[in-house]
Design a protein around this motif. Structure first.
Motif, short mmCIF file in Angstrom:
data_model
loop_
_atom_site.label_atom_id
_atom_site.label_comp_id
_atom_site.label_asym_id
_atom_site.label_seq_id
_atom_site.Cartn_x
_atom_site.Cartn_y
_atom_site.Cartn_z
N ASP A 47 0.80 -1.22 0.00
CA ASP A 47 0.00 0.00 0.00
C ASP A 47 0.83 1.27 0.00
N ILE A 48 2.14 1.16 0.15
CA ILE A 48 2.99 2.34 0.16
C ILE A 48 3.34 2.71 -1.29
N SER A 49 3.30 4.00 -1.59
CA SER A 49 3.68 4.43 -2.93
C SER A 49 5.21 4.43 -3.04
N GLU A 50 5.71 4.34 -4.25
CA GLU A 50 7.16 4.37 -4.44
C GLU A 50 7.75 5.68 -3.93
N LYS A 51 7.05 6.78 -4.18
CA LYS A 51 7.52 8.08 -3.73
C LYS A 51 7.68 8.13 -2.22
N VAL A 52 6.67 7.65 -1.51
CA VAL A 52 6.71 7.66 -0.04
C VAL A 52 7.78 6.69 0.46
N LEU A 53 7.89 5.53 -0.17
CA LEU A 53 8.92 4.56 0.24
C LEU A 53 10.31 5.18 0.10
N ILE A 54 10.57 5.83 -1.02
CA ILE A 54 11.86 6.48 -1.21
C ILE A 54 12.08 7.55 -0.14
N GLN A 55 11.07 8.36 0.11
CA GLN A 55 11.17 9.43 1.10
C GLN A 55 11.45 8.87 2.49
N GLN A 56 10.71 7.84 2.88
CA GLN A 56 10.88 7.25 4.21
C GLN A 56 12.27 6.63 4.37
N LEU A 57 12.72 5.92 3.34
CA LEU A 57 14.06 5.31 3.39
C LEU A 57 15.15 6.38 3.49
N ARG A 58 14.99 7.47 2.75
CA ARG A 58 15.98 8.55 2.82
C ARG A 58 16.02 9.17 4.21
N GLU A 59 14.83 9.41 4.78
CA GLU A 59 14.79 9.98 6.14
C GLU A 59 15.43 9.03 7.14
N MET A 60 15.14 7.74 7.02
CA MET A 60 15.71 6.76 7.94
C MET A 60 17.22 6.64 7.74
N GLU A 61 17.68 6.81 6.52
CA GLU A 61 19.12 6.80 6.26
C GLU A 61 19.77 8.04 6.88
N THR A 62 19.14 9.19 6.73
CA THR A 62 19.65 10.42 7.34
C THR A 62 19.70 10.30 8.85
N ASP A 63 18.70 9.65 9.43
CA ASP A 63 18.65 9.44 10.89
C ASP A 63 19.57 8.32 11.36
N ARG A 64 20.27 7.70 10.42
CA ARG A 64 21.23 6.61 10.71
C ARG A 64 20.56 5.36 11.27
N ILE A 65 19.30 5.16 10.87
CA ILE A 65 18.54 3.98 11.25
C ILE A 65 18.72 2.89 10.20
N VAL A 66 18.85 3.33 8.94
CA VAL A 66 18.98 2.43 7.80
C VAL A 66 20.28 2.72 7.07
N HIS A 67 20.90 1.65 6.60
CA HIS A 67 22.11 1.76 5.76
C HIS A 67 21.74 1.38 4.34
N ARG A 68 22.20 2.19 3.40
CA ARG A 68 21.96 1.93 1.97
C ARG A 68 23.28 1.52 1.35
#
Length: 119
Positions: A47-68
């Motif tokens: 149910d998540i749009s690609e745009k929102v998924l990209i945005q959420q992943l970027r925010e989580m990467e900035t917050d150092r929660i996720v590694h890309r």
């Protein structure tokens, strides 16, 4: 990524700033299963749009929660995984998930009252 202009009032304030929104905790749960590519995450949250998924992943990467991790190969490959900080956040959320599971029936009974536009 902080959406605030000033310091946090307490630890809960800081934590909610990092996990705020509909999708971040679900992405944390999905990534707790191991590193995943964008398409795998999209399939696990249809149910998540690609745009929102990209945005959420970027925010989580900035917050150092996720590694890309970008693999320079043909075809290109990108994997997302939890950092140590993300893993510790997921651990902190486990009791909240247990509470939700224990009270799911009661929560479902009040869903329409809390979300009248969904019905």
């Amino acid at each position: 990524m902080s959406r605030r202009n000033g310091p946090y009032d307490c630890g809960l304030d800081a934590a909610v700033d990092v996990i705020g929104g509909k999708w971040k905790v679900l992405l944390l749960w999905a990534l707790a299963q191991g590193p995943q590519r964008f398409g795998e995450l999209k399939r696990s949250l249809p149910d998540i749009s690609e745009k929102v998924l990209i945005q959420q992943l970027r925010e989580m990467e900035t917050d150092r929660i996720v590694h890309r991790e970008v693999y320079h190969q043909v075809p290109p490959k990108v994997e997302y995984s939890l950092t140590a900080l993300g893993t510790s956040l997921n651990t902190a959320l486990e009791p909240l998930g247990a509470w939700g599971l224990a009270h799911m029936r009661e929560i479902e009974e009040t869903y329409e009252a809390r979300h009248p536009q969904a019905g």
